[in-house]
Each structure stands twice: as C-alpha cells, then as structure tokens.
Design an enzyme around this catalytic site. Structure first.
Site, PDB file in Angstrom:
ATOM      1  CE  LYS A 114      -0.665   0.466   4.993  1.00 53.25           C
ATOM      2  NZ  LYS A 114       0.076   1.729   5.075  1.00 53.25           N
ATOM      3  CB  THR A 115       4.073   2.196   1.637  1.00 50.48           C
ATOM      4  OG1 THR A 115       3.591   1.919   2.957  1.00 50.48           O
ATOM      5  CG2 THR A 115       4.955   3.437   1.677  1.00 50.48           C
TER       6      THR A 115
ATOM      7  CG  ASP B 169      -0.804   5.135   4.911  1.00 49.52           C
ATOM      8  OD1 ASP B 169      -1.409   4.111   4.536  1.00 49.52           O
ATOM      9  OD2 ASP B 169       0.342   5.106   5.391  1.00 49.52           O
ATOM     10  CD  GLU B 170      -1.933   2.024   8.158  1.00 46.20           C
ATOM     11  OE1 GLU B 170      -2.979   1.362   8.187  1.00 46.20           O
ATOM     12  OE2 GLU B 170      -0.808   1.502   8.138  1.00 46.20           O
TER      13      GLU B 170
ATOM     14  CD  GLN C  73      -3.550  -4.590   8.189  1.00 46.36           C
ATOM     15  OE1 GLN C  73      -2.486  -4.428   8.769  1.00 46.36           O
ATOM     16  NE2 GLN C  73      -3.662  -4.520   6.870  1.00 46.36           N
TER      17      GLN C  73
ATOM     18  NE  ARG D  61       1.369  -6.875  11.137  1.00 47.30           N
ATOM     19  CZ  ARG D  61       1.054  -6.144  10.092  1.00 47.30           C
ATOM     20  NH1 ARG D  61       1.857  -5.181   9.708  1.00 47.30           N
ATOM     21  NH2 ARG D  61      -0.034  -6.375   9.390  1.00 47.30           N
TER      22      ARG D  61
END
Length: 746
Positions: free
Chosen positions: A55-56, A239-240, A270, A623
C-alpha cells in the site's frame, strides 16, 4: 493547414508521448490491482489494501502519477498518514521517482499537518500561533489540577479515566458545552473538561486531540477558510484510513469538498485503535458519502508465506460487516504455523527463549529476525526475566519513551517556556531545576500574583526582571524575589537570543547558564546515561540549523513510539500487538494465546471489543514473513497466583491442517462454529474413567495458603475437577482440585 496548426499538433503529440512514457514508468513493476489504483482517474477512490500488499508503494506511486502523468502541481496535493516514519518513507520514495519536481507536496502526519494549519489560521482561534503541544504527562497534570480545584477525590475519579472520556469527546467533535450528561460521573467529566480546556488556553497550549478538533471545527464553522484549503488541495490522499476517528473523517471531507478527489487506502481488518477513537466504520461511511467511489482491492501479499496468510484468513473470515479479501502470495506455502502449549506463562517465556536460542545456534535465523508479541504490556515482565536469566539481549518497544525521560523533559521544558512564556506547566518544571531557591511556596505566590495582575506566571517573571519599579515585587520576600529576578533575567535573555539563533545554539546556552551537566551527571553510570540522553537531544537539535524553535518543539511533541524504534540492533524485539502495527519480522511469536488474555477479558461482554480483539490477532499473525509460533499455557498468573486458563477461542477456528502441533492434546481441540464460545479441551475417548465431582456448591473448604473459602461452583473438565471458590481473604479463585490441596471443613 497553417504553420501554427502544424506546430500545435507536434507539441500535442510530444506532450502525449511524454505523458504516456511517464505513466508507463510509474506503473511498471506493479501488479494489475496496484496499477488500477495508481492510475485511477479523478473522483473518490477507496483502496482496500490487505497486509503486505504494497500500500505504501501504491500511495507513493499515486502521488508521483498525479504529478508526473496527470500534471498536477505538487502544491495542490495533500497526503496524510499516521506516523512520521511512514511520512518520511513516502516522501523519500516520491523524490526518488520524480526528483526535485516532487518538492512542494504537503505530506505528513494528521497531527503535524493540522498543527501547521492552526498556526497559519491562529487569528480565527482562541490561542496564539506560538502555542505549545502538551504531552501525555502535561495533559494528565491538567486533569489532576482541575480535580484538585474542585475538591474531587482522585481515587474515586481516576485522572486517566477522566482524561480518556475527554479525549473520546474530542474525537467525536464534542466541546464541553456539548458533552452529554446521563449520570453523575458524566457531570463530573463535563466540569473537569470545561476547566481542562480553560487551563489549556491560559497556557496557550493544545493537546493532541485539539490539533484535530480545532481544524475540524475551523473548517466547519468558517466557510472562507474551508474554501481556501479545499480549493488549494485538488487531491487529498489518506493512509491507514481505517484508523481515522470522527474528527479526522470530518476534516478530510471538508478538505475534499471542492474538488472531490479523495484517495483513501486502508483495511478495516486492521483497525485496532478503537480505544483511542479509531472507527473502522468510517470505511462504510465513505462508501455511503461517496456512492460513486471506485473500490479497488489489493489482495496480493508480498510479505508472508501462504501458510501464514491462510491462518490469518481463518481468523478474520469470521468477522462480519467486512468486504471479503482473498490474500495470496507467490512465496509458496512455507512452514506451517507452530502451535505450542506450556504449563504456565513462565514456561511459556522460557519456551520462547529456548526456541530463539536453538534457531540461532543452528544458524537458521539471526537474533534480529525475531519478534515476540503480546496483548498487554504487563506480559513483558516474564519474557524479560527469561531473556536476562539466559543472558540474551533484547529490545523492548513501549518502555519509557525517550521524550518521557526526566532529563529530556527538563531541557524541553526550558525550550518551551522560551518559545511560549504562557506555558505554566513547563515553567513550573524548569523554574527550580537545578535548584535555585524557588520552592513550591514561591511558585504558588508567583501564580497568585500573576492572577491578580492578569498575567501568566511566565509574563510576570519577565516583568519582575525587566521593571525594578513594578508593584508586583512587593508580593515576594527578599530571597524569593532575588531568585525570581535572577531566573527571570536569564529567561529574558534566552527569549531575546531565540529570535536570532538556531535551536541548537539556544539549547547550548541554556545548558551552560544553568550548569545542567553538573546537575544531572553525578559521576555514576546512571548520571552518565542521563547526560548521554541530553546529548542525543542535542544531536537532534543540530538537524534544525535552518528551521525554527517552533518547528523543533512541534516535531518532537508529535513523535510516536514506532518513530523511535531502533531498527539496526540485531536482537529480538518484544512488543505489544498494538505497537506491532505497520512492522514486519521474519519470525513471530504470539504468546498468551488464552481466553482472558487474547481475547482480553474486557471484551467478553462487548461484541465490538471482541471484534477488535479478532482484528488485533489478525494484525499480529500478518506481521510474520516466514515462521509463526502460537503459544498458550494451561495456567496463567493472576494477582501472584497461577490459575487454570482456557486456550484462546480463536485457536479453535484455525483448521488443523494449517498448524504443526507441539502440544500433546491439540487433536482434542473442539472446533466450533460460534466464535463467541470459549474453547474447551475435551478428554480423549477412553483416556481415563469419568471423574465424579468431590466438591459441591455451598461447601466450606480450606486452602493451605489462601485460608477458608466457600465453593461456588464445580465441574469436570480435561479429566480433572475445576472448582470456583470464594476465599474470605483472597476473593474468587478458580483451582484444579487435584493440585489445590483443598480440605473440606465439617
């Protein structure tokens, strides 16, 4: 056709070719879903990005695509995220893609971006542009002061709880007058909230929540300011997005209100910060408020093996009200997740240390490959003891933050009062450190006199130093007045110096003037460590040679725990699941996989909290890149005593073929369709005769340590008798009859 016509055709052709080449460059190396997101046209776009899906990179390439392929000027682009680390990474990547033409994009955290807007628009706000940002300790101090002024007992009205209610109200855009009152505690919170805000304003200060609240209110209530920023920012990228609260969602809508180009990347699966106001339902609100929005799924994972992803999906697929995603990867199945049961949580910690030591010794991993994750900070104690006992180094995320250390806060307090003389809390900290004869009695007198003459204590201190004839001098005794005038003179000199020098030069001058080195470094190892921390702060200040003191103070006030995580040390990392968000490790241990721990007992009666516990586990699992260990114990410590513990109900949802079980009774785990029911171990058929309960409700019993008690309940479980006893001195305990040495009293 005229020459002019030919010229324009040639220019248009060249421009089109340049556009196409630029677009292709920025889309190369992306998978089809990523390309679709990056090259999406104008209008609202919602990108649902699974963990490890790049996503980044999508956000970064989208910014670059807007500039390089669509011709949007950097000045007209706003990109916001949640951590400085993420913002720095995005900025570096955009510059790598576009070079200098990327300069000018407004890119930063929500809080830093809002702070800049508030400083620019201070004329419309009830505080000045040189406001300071109060940290957690300062905020709690304000609540305690308000409680004290109202003669309210801190034991009955816990400051942390009161502050939590105030924070929640601000996240919902509720000012004190709007705070809903349904019971007496609400009435107390409203009164404290009112005084809390008054104290903030009198100190020319804001808290973290205010940064969002005031911008949202400013854009809501001032159409001119709203249009100014909504027109400027042609494209807003977030973002997020799942971690936004109502204040953030509201201000984003206002900023995108003119052009309507809002590009949100997030993953409702998330969303794990509900306790601080985050609301994954903002994703649903977005789809309702922007019905024409493109919705794009990023499902290809570049981090984990398929085996780990399958475990994660087994957990999250039971979550209702979500858009399903099928995570896949090219990395192959990989090793199965390891499920391990220990006798108790101390053995659990030892298992983790032994496994890490074994894998490192066999050269199957490096020490820095490992992360040990847990639900609560308290769980780190036994893990730390195990690492120390085995002489193995580790790093702990969530220990005392660098900016929370005594010596660092001392120096920052000096800098804050120079920047903002109205900051009473920083003045109170700095005024007698090192000791200079200004005790509590003198500070109270300073505050009292300041109120009489309608000044802040800092302003009065400056007046005492500058004006020998001020009547306020009569309010102080001889020694106290001398100490105040002496400190006020230095304070005044620092204020004058600050206008012409860098934060580093100012810091050095203050440290020399107050002889802070001699004060903090007493010749011991601890003293040297404290001075080393001051030098680390000094090193950071050296990076602000061409920036202002206000910039320096704002940046350090908005640093998150993850921003200070040391990434170079090759040692195992211990951290909570909440702190693990956004990180990745080759090998992950999830410990404390027991009902009551994960999911936490506080979630048992709250369906929304239970869903967040599920999402928290999902975040932890994803993770892991290569190996995953799920560890639980038969008994867990509670108030100093071991008590029987159920395996986490989430474990029962993971198919048996996805795990390698090192626990002998794993095959007896009951898989149930209802995740709300706790998992129970079932005795294997024919393994032992069925027991009869020895203890019945109402029996009086005695325990050799806990004394006399009353049996409340008894049941057969795992071929043993589990007894709930209320002990006269210890309260309710759950014990295993065969181990507890209970004696029935006649």
């Amino acid at each position: 056709m005229t020459a002019w016509g030919l010229c324009w055709i040639e220019v248009d052709t060249i421009h089109a070719r340049s556009y196409n080449e630029s677009a292709m460059d920025l889309l190369s190396g992306l998978n089809p879903q990523q390309q679709q997101a990056v090259s999406a046209g104008t209008g609202p776009v919602l990108v649902m990005a699974g963990p490890g899906s790049g996503k980044t990179r999508v956000l970064t390439n989208r910014v670059a695509y807007l500039i390089g392929a669509m011709g949007v000027r950097p000045y007209h682009i706003l990109a916001v995220t949640f951590t400085n680390k993420a913002a720095r990474e995005m900025e570096a990547r955009v510059i790598t893609l576009l070079g200098e033409q990327a300069r000018g994009v407004t890119l930063g955290t929500f809080h830093a971006t809002c702070a800049k807007i508030l400083r620019r628009e201070a004329e419309h706000l009830p505080f000045d542009s040189n406001f300071v940002i109060f940290d957690d300790d300062d905020q709690l101090g304000l609540v305690k002061r308000a409680l004290s002024e109202m003669n309210l007992d801190e034991k009955r009205y816990r400051p942390q709880g009161i502050h939590g209610s105030i924070s929640a109200a601000k996240n919902e855009l509720l000012l004190p007058d709007d705070y809903p009152v349904q019971n007496y505690r609400d009435e107390v919170v409203k009164r404290v909230y009112t005084r809390y805000q008054q104290l903030l304003l009198s100190n020319n200060a804001v808290d973290f929540d205010d940064l969002l609240l005031w911008v949202a209110k400013l854009l809501e209530d001032n159409p001119t300011v709203r249009e100014k920023y909504a027109r400027r920012f042609e494209h807003v990228l977030v973002d997020e997005f799942q971690d936004t609260n109502m204040a953030q969602y509201t201000l984003l809508k206002h900023l995108a209100s003119f052009h309507g180009n809002i590009f949100c990347v997030g993953d409702g699966d998330q969303s794990i910060y509900r306790w601080r106001g985050a609301d994954y339902r903002n994703i649903l609100r977005f789809e309702e408020d922007f019905p024409s929005a493109q919705v794009i799924l990023l499902e290809k994972n570049y981090r984990s093996t398929q085996g780990i992803l399958d475990v994660a999906m087994a957990v999250i697929d039971r979550h209702p009200h979500r858009r399903p995603k099928k995570l896949f990867t090219d990395r192959g199945a990989g090793a199965k997740a390891q499920l391990h049961e220990t006798y108790d949580d101390r053995a659990e910690a030892q298992y983790v240390v032994d496994t890490i030591a074994s894998l490192v010794a066999r050269k199957q991993a490096l020490p820095g490959d490992f992360a040990v994750m847990y639900r609560t900070n308290a769980q780190s104690r036994l893990l730390e003891e195990a690492f120390l006992h085995n002489n193995l180094p580790y790093k702990l995320v969530g220990a005392q933050r660098f900016y929370g250390r005594r010596e660092v806060k001392d120096v920052i307090a000096y800098l804050r009062i120079v920047h903002n003389p109205n900051d009473e809390f920083s003045l109170t900290r700095a005024i007698n450190i090192p000791p200079r004869g200004i005790g509590d009695k003198t500070v109270i007198a300073l505050r009292t006199q300041a109120q009489k003459v309608s000044l802040s204590p800092g302003e009065l201190l400056l007046e005492l130093a500058r004006n020998n004839e001020t009547p306020s001098r009569e309010a102080f005794q001889g020694r106290a007045l001398g100490a105040l005038v002496n400190f006020g003179g230095r304070f005044d000199a620092w204020r004058s110096l600050a206008a012409d020098v860098s934060p580093l030069v100012l810091m050095d001058r203050i440290l020399d003037d107050v002889e802070y080195h001699a004060y903090i470094d007493d010749g011991t190892e601890e003293g040297q460590d404290r001075w080393d921390n001051v030098m680390e702060l000094r090193r950071l200040a050296a990076e602000y040679q061409d920036r202002s003191l206000g910039d320096f103070l704002q940046d350090i006030a908005l640093v998150a725990d993850q921003d200070t995580l040391e990434t170079n040390a090759s040692v195992p990392t211990l951290l909570t699941l909440h702190a693990a968000k956004g990180l990745e490790f080759p090998i992950v241990f999830l410990v404390g996989m027991n009902d009551g721990t994960l999911p936490h007992s506080r979630s048992f009666d709250d369906p929304e909290s239970m869903l967040e516990e599920r999402r928290l586990l999902y975040v932890g699992i994803t993770r892991a890149k290569d190996r995953l260990f799920l560890v639980h114990s038969q008994n867990r410590s509670a108030y100093g005593y071991a008590e029987p513990a159920e395996p986490s109900r989430f474990l029962a949802e993971i198919p048996l073929d996805l795990v390698d079980d090192t626990a002998p009774r794993r095959s007896s785990l009951s898989h149930r369709s209802t995740p709300a029911s706790p998992v129970r171990w079932q005795a294997p058929t024919g393994s032992a005769p069925i027991l009869q309960a020895q203890f019945k409700a109402g029996m009086h019993v005695n325990h050799p340590t806990w004394g006399d008690g009353l049996v409340l309940n008894s049941r057969i479980q795992d071929n043993d008798e589990i007894v709930d006893v209320f002990f006269n001195d210890m309260g309710l305990k759950r014990v295993i009859a065969s181990m507890a040495k209970l004696a029935v009293k006649s």
